[in-house]
Design a protein around this motif. Structure first.
Motif, PDB file in Angstrom:
ATOM      1  N   GLU A  29     -35.656  17.945  40.548  1.00 37.19           N
ATOM      2  CA  GLU A  29     -35.842  16.710  39.494  1.00 37.19           C
ATOM      3  C   GLU A  29     -36.500  15.481  40.032  1.00 37.19           C
ATOM      4  O   GLU A  29     -36.848  15.396  41.317  1.00 37.19           O
ATOM      5  N   VAL A  30     -37.137  14.565  39.084  1.00 33.10           N
ATOM      6  CA  VAL A  30     -37.398  13.429  39.545  1.00 33.10           C
ATOM      7  C   VAL A  30     -36.749  12.261  38.766  1.00 33.10           C
ATOM      8  O   VAL A  30     -36.189  12.413  37.738  1.00 33.10           O
ATOM      9  N   LEU A  31     -36.963  11.149  39.547  1.00 33.04           N
ATOM     10  CA  LEU A  31     -36.165   9.939  38.866  1.00 33.04           C
ATOM     11  C   LEU A  31     -37.257   9.192  38.252  1.00 33.04           C
ATOM     12  O   LEU A  31     -38.354   8.497  39.171  1.00 33.04           O
ATOM     13  N   ILE A  32     -37.297   8.734  37.280  1.00 35.70           N
ATOM     14  CA  ILE A  32     -38.466   7.985  36.534  1.00 35.70           C
ATOM     15  C   ILE A  32     -37.774   6.328  36.141  1.00 35.70           C
ATOM     16  O   ILE A  32     -36.817   6.226  35.550  1.00 35.70           O
ATOM     17  N   GLU A  33     -38.748   5.534  36.618  1.00 34.51           N
ATOM     18  CA  GLU A  33     -38.591   4.144  36.124  1.00 34.51           C
ATOM     19  C   GLU A  33     -39.202   3.989  34.624  1.00 34.51           C
ATOM     20  O   GLU A  33     -40.402   4.373  34.642  1.00 34.51           O
ATOM     21  N   VAL A  34     -38.490   3.911  33.735  1.00 38.10           N
ATOM     22  CA  VAL A  34     -38.918   3.900  32.479  1.00 38.10           C
ATOM     23  C   VAL A  34     -39.883   2.685  32.066  1.00 38.10           C
ATOM     24  O   VAL A  34     -39.372   1.482  31.942  1.00 38.10           O
ATOM     25  N   ALA A  35     -41.059   2.984  31.461  1.00 34.48           N
ATOM     26  CA  ALA A  35     -41.766   1.954  30.978  1.00 34.48           C
ATOM     27  C   ALA A  35     -41.484   1.728  29.687  1.00 34.48           C
ATOM     28  O   ALA A  35     -41.636   0.680  28.974  1.00 34.48           O
ATOM     29  N   ALA A  36     -41.228   3.029  28.915  1.00 33.97           N
ATOM     30  CA  ALA A  36     -41.058   2.901  27.443  1.00 33.97           C
ATOM     31  C   ALA A  36     -40.346   4.325  26.891  1.00 33.97           C
ATOM     32  O   ALA A  36     -40.835   5.423  27.558  1.00 33.97           O
ATOM     33  N   ALA A  37     -39.517   4.444  26.200  1.00 31.16           N
ATOM     34  CA  ALA A  37     -39.138   5.353  25.098  1.00 31.16           C
ATOM     35  C   ALA A  37     -39.428   5.297  23.865  1.00 31.16           C
ATOM     36  O   ALA A  37     -40.121   4.354  23.774  1.00 31.16           O
ATOM     37  N   THR A  62     -26.461   8.810  26.281  1.00 30.78           N
ATOM     38  CA  THR A  62     -27.489   8.132  26.276  1.00 30.78           C
ATOM     39  C   THR A  62     -28.448   8.603  25.369  1.00 30.78           C
ATOM     40  O   THR A  62     -28.933   9.818  25.704  1.00 30.78           O
ATOM     41  N   LEU A  63     -28.906   7.839  24.351  1.00 32.70           N
ATOM     42  CA  LEU A  63     -29.946   8.163  23.394  1.00 32.70           C
ATOM     43  C   LEU A  63     -31.517   8.561  24.035  1.00 32.70           C
ATOM     44  O   LEU A  63     -31.614   8.095  24.992  1.00 32.70           O
ATOM     45  N   GLY A  64     -32.476   8.850  23.304  1.00 31.34           N
ATOM     46  CA  GLY A  64     -33.566   9.028  23.597  1.00 31.34           C
ATOM     47  C   GLY A  64     -34.130  10.450  24.184  1.00 31.34           C
ATOM     48  O   GLY A  64     -33.420  10.995  25.191  1.00 31.34           O
ATOM     49  N   TRP A  65     -35.269  10.859  23.796  1.00 26.86           N
ATOM     50  CA  TRP A  65     -35.844  12.060  24.354  1.00 26.86           C
ATOM     51  C   TRP A  65     -37.147  11.951  24.804  1.00 26.86           C
ATOM     52  O   TRP A  65     -37.635  12.539  25.937  1.00 26.86           O
ATOM     53  N   ASP A  66     -37.925  10.858  24.512  1.00 29.79           N
ATOM     54  CA  ASP A  66     -39.391  10.743  24.838  1.00 29.79           C
ATOM     55  C   ASP A  66     -39.343   9.775  26.024  1.00 29.79           C
ATOM     56  O   ASP A  66     -38.641   8.796  25.928  1.00 29.79           O
ATOM     57  N   VAL A  67     -40.224   9.942  26.939  1.00 30.99           N
ATOM     58  CA  VAL A  67     -40.220   8.964  27.987  1.00 30.99           C
ATOM     59  C   VAL A  67     -41.609   8.881  28.706  1.00 30.99           C
ATOM     60  O   VAL A  67     -42.256   9.911  28.845  1.00 30.99           O
ATOM     61  N   ALA A  68     -42.013   7.445  28.983  1.00 28.41           N
ATOM     62  CA  ALA A  68     -43.210   7.432  29.713  1.00 28.41           C
ATOM     63  C   ALA A  68     -42.797   6.482  30.900  1.00 28.41           C
ATOM     64  O   ALA A  68     -42.039   5.504  30.673  1.00 28.41           O
ATOM     65  N   GLY A  69     -43.270   6.768  32.270  1.00 28.40           N
ATOM     66  CA  GLY A  69     -42.940   5.752  33.277  1.00 28.40           C
ATOM     67  C   GLY A  69     -43.265   6.268  34.496  1.00 28.40           C
ATOM     68  O   GLY A  69     -44.299   7.247  34.475  1.00 28.40           O
ATOM     69  N   GLY A  75     -36.543  14.858  43.943  1.00 30.02           N
ATOM     70  CA  GLY A  75     -35.363  15.778  44.596  1.00 30.02           C
ATOM     71  C   GLY A  75     -35.828  16.727  45.459  1.00 30.02           C
ATOM     72  O   GLY A  75     -37.098  16.821  45.472  1.00 30.02           O
ATOM     73  N   ALA A  76     -35.132  17.523  45.963  1.00 30.38           N
ATOM     74  CA  ALA A  76     -35.378  18.597  46.979  1.00 30.38           C
ATOM     75  C   ALA A  76     -36.138  19.483  46.360  1.00 30.38           C
ATOM     76  O   ALA A  76     -36.063  19.867  45.125  1.00 30.38           O
ATOM     77  N   GLY A  77     -37.477  20.030  46.912  1.00 31.55           N
ATOM     78  CA  GLY A  77     -38.259  21.016  46.577  1.00 31.55           C
ATOM     79  C   GLY A  77     -39.394  20.585  45.490  1.00 31.55           C
ATOM     80  O   GLY A  77     -39.902  21.354  45.021  1.00 31.55           O
ATOM     81  N   VAL A  78     -39.331  19.161  45.210  1.00 29.26           N
ATOM     82  CA  VAL A  78     -40.343  18.872  44.183  1.00 29.26           C
ATOM     83  C   VAL A  78     -41.771  18.444  45.182  1.00 29.26           C
ATOM     84  O   VAL A  78     -41.578  17.783  46.031  1.00 29.26           O
ATOM     85  N   ARG A  79     -42.729  18.967  44.687  1.00 23.36           N
ATOM     86  CA  ARG A  79     -44.037  18.897  45.255  1.00 23.36           C
ATOM     87  C   ARG A  79     -44.871  17.918  44.297  1.00 23.36           C
ATOM     88  O   ARG A  79     -45.624  17.158  44.779  1.00 23.36           O
ATOM     89  N   THR A  80     -44.769  18.228  43.125  1.00 23.86           N
ATOM     90  CA  THR A  80     -45.494  17.189  42.000  1.00 23.86           C
ATOM     91  C   THR A  80     -44.536  17.034  40.982  1.00 23.86           C
ATOM     92  O   THR A  80     -43.886  18.065  40.509  1.00 23.86           O
ATOM     93  N   PRO A  81     -44.569  16.063  40.296  1.00 20.39           N
ATOM     94  CA  PRO A  81     -45.242  14.818  40.585  1.00 20.39           C
ATOM     95  C   PRO A  81     -44.579  14.144  41.875  1.00 20.39           C
ATOM     96  O   PRO A  81     -43.629  14.457  42.369  1.00 20.39           O
ATOM     97  N   ALA A  82     -45.387  13.113  42.357  1.00 18.03           N
ATOM     98  CA  ALA A  82     -45.066  12.301  43.596  1.00 18.03           C
ATOM     99  C   ALA A  82     -44.870  10.991  43.111  1.00 18.03           C
ATOM    100  O   ALA A  82     -44.909  10.409  42.161  1.00 18.03           O
ATOM    101  N   VAL A  83     -43.841  10.433  44.099  1.00 16.62           N
ATOM    102  CA  VAL A  83     -43.454   9.135  43.971  1.00 16.62           C
ATOM    103  C   VAL A  83     -44.723   8.234  43.630  1.00 16.62           C
ATOM    104  O   VAL A  83     -45.689   8.242  44.266  1.00 16.62           O
ATOM    105  N   GLY A  84     -44.799   7.412  42.481  1.00 17.71           N
ATOM    106  CA  GLY A  84     -45.886   6.584  42.156  1.00 17.71           C
ATOM    107  C   GLY A  84     -46.555   7.187  41.119  1.00 17.71           C
ATOM    108  O   GLY A  84     -47.394   6.308  40.510  1.00 17.71           O
TER     109      GLY A  84
END
Length: 312
Positions: A29-37, A62-69, A75-84
């Motif tokens: 998994e990745v943690l996304i700082e939300v720019a917009a839903a 928590t509502l919302g399905w669309d995200v850009a951020g 998380g462990a095992g994630v190669r892409t996407p990368a931080v930033g």
């Protein structure tokens, strides 16, 4: 962090703007700082509890399905996407109407480079619905005549553009408020459904009809004669019955998450073929008011929800 949540089903007033712990990404998994839903009309049914047979929610939700951020942790095992990395995606478990959201790494794709990151939030649900209606279910070919019923909505705007990209002649229904934006998106003919019956406005039947409007049984039945024998009637909302003789093919579908298709949509945006038409933005804290406006018919196109930390 702040999140827009429902603690019970009901009217827009059940939406609260709560302080909750920031999620932590697990393996894959990745943690996304939300720019917009972005707001989708189907979330009204979710809030009311009408979608309980499909979505078994654990409240509060928590509502919302669309995200850009922007990815800020992996998380462990994630190669892409990368931080930033700037990403866009649909989170099937919800939770994007917040300042941060966790998503499976494989469900997000690089955001378009040619539009503001926040604007990409308009793409996932609406864009994928349009893509699947146009290409999978209608199978539009160059020269086909297609009627997009509900072209003034978020899905409709993408459907008009994708149908035009497929080489079709596009007839679009739109209210006077939506007519100009729909024309700018490439519709060949605009029908003001508030003033003219569809049957009177068309110069003969169409090869395909895309219904994007939640209509009643009588209105649905009135769409069938508008399609030529051998044509197709696709509905992304209610089922539409067609004659049993098979002269007209019918397809009713629920959009599915498809990161591959979303990536192709991003490519069309960056190529200048598909335009992301953002009708407006609202602070995330005004989600309840947005639901009220949607129920009153005061919205058109896609509206973005901007968290407080991204508003500056």
């Amino acid at each position: 962090m702040r999140a827009a949540r429902i603690h019970e089903y009901g009217e827009p007033s059940v939406i609260r703007y709560d302080e909750v712990p920031r999620p932590v990404p697990g393996a894959g998994e990745v943690l996304i700082e939300v720019a917009a839903a972005s707001f989708n009309p189907s979330e009204i049914g979710l809030r009311r509890g009408l979608l309980r047979p499909v979505f078994a929610l654990e409240l509060p939700y928590t509502l919302g399905w669309d995200v850009a951020g922007t990815v800020i942790e992996v998380g462990a095992g994630v190669r892409t996407p990368a931080v930033g990395d700037g990403v866009v995606g649909r989170v099937d478990t919800g939770g994007t109407a917040a300042e941060y959201v966790v998503a499976a790494a494989g469900t997000v794709v690089p955001a378009p480079r040619t539009i503001p990151l926040a604007h990409a939030a308009a793409l996932p649900v609406a864009g994928l619905t349009a893509w699947q209606a146009v290409y999978e279910h209608a199978g539009l070919a160059p020269g086909a005549r297609v009627l997009v019923n509900g072209a003034g909505g978020g899905v409709g705007g993408f459907a008009v553009q994708l149908a035009r990209h497929a080489g079709a002649y596009v007839i679009a229904t739109a209210s006077p408020r939506s007519a100009a934006p729909v024309r700018q998106l490439g519709a060949d003919l605009i029908v003001d459904y508030t003033a003219t019956p569809l049957a009177d406005a068309l110069d003969g039947p169409v090869d395909a009809l895309l219904n994007l409007v939640p209509i009643g049984a009588r209105e649905a039945a009135a769409l069938v004669p508008l399609v030529r024998p051998g044509g197709v009637l696709v509905s992304a909302t209610v089922p539409v019955g067609v004659p049993a003789d098979g002269a007209i093919r019918a397809a009713q579908f629920v959009v599915r998450n498809d990161p591959g298709q979303l990536g192709e949509l991003v490519g069309l945006v960056d190529a200048g073929i598909v335009r992301v038409d953002v009708a407006g933005t609202r602070p995330l804290a005004e989600l309840a008011l947005l639901h009220k406006d949607a129920e009153a018919g005061r919205l058109r196109g896609k509206t973005l929800l901007i968290p407080a930390h991204a508003a500056g």
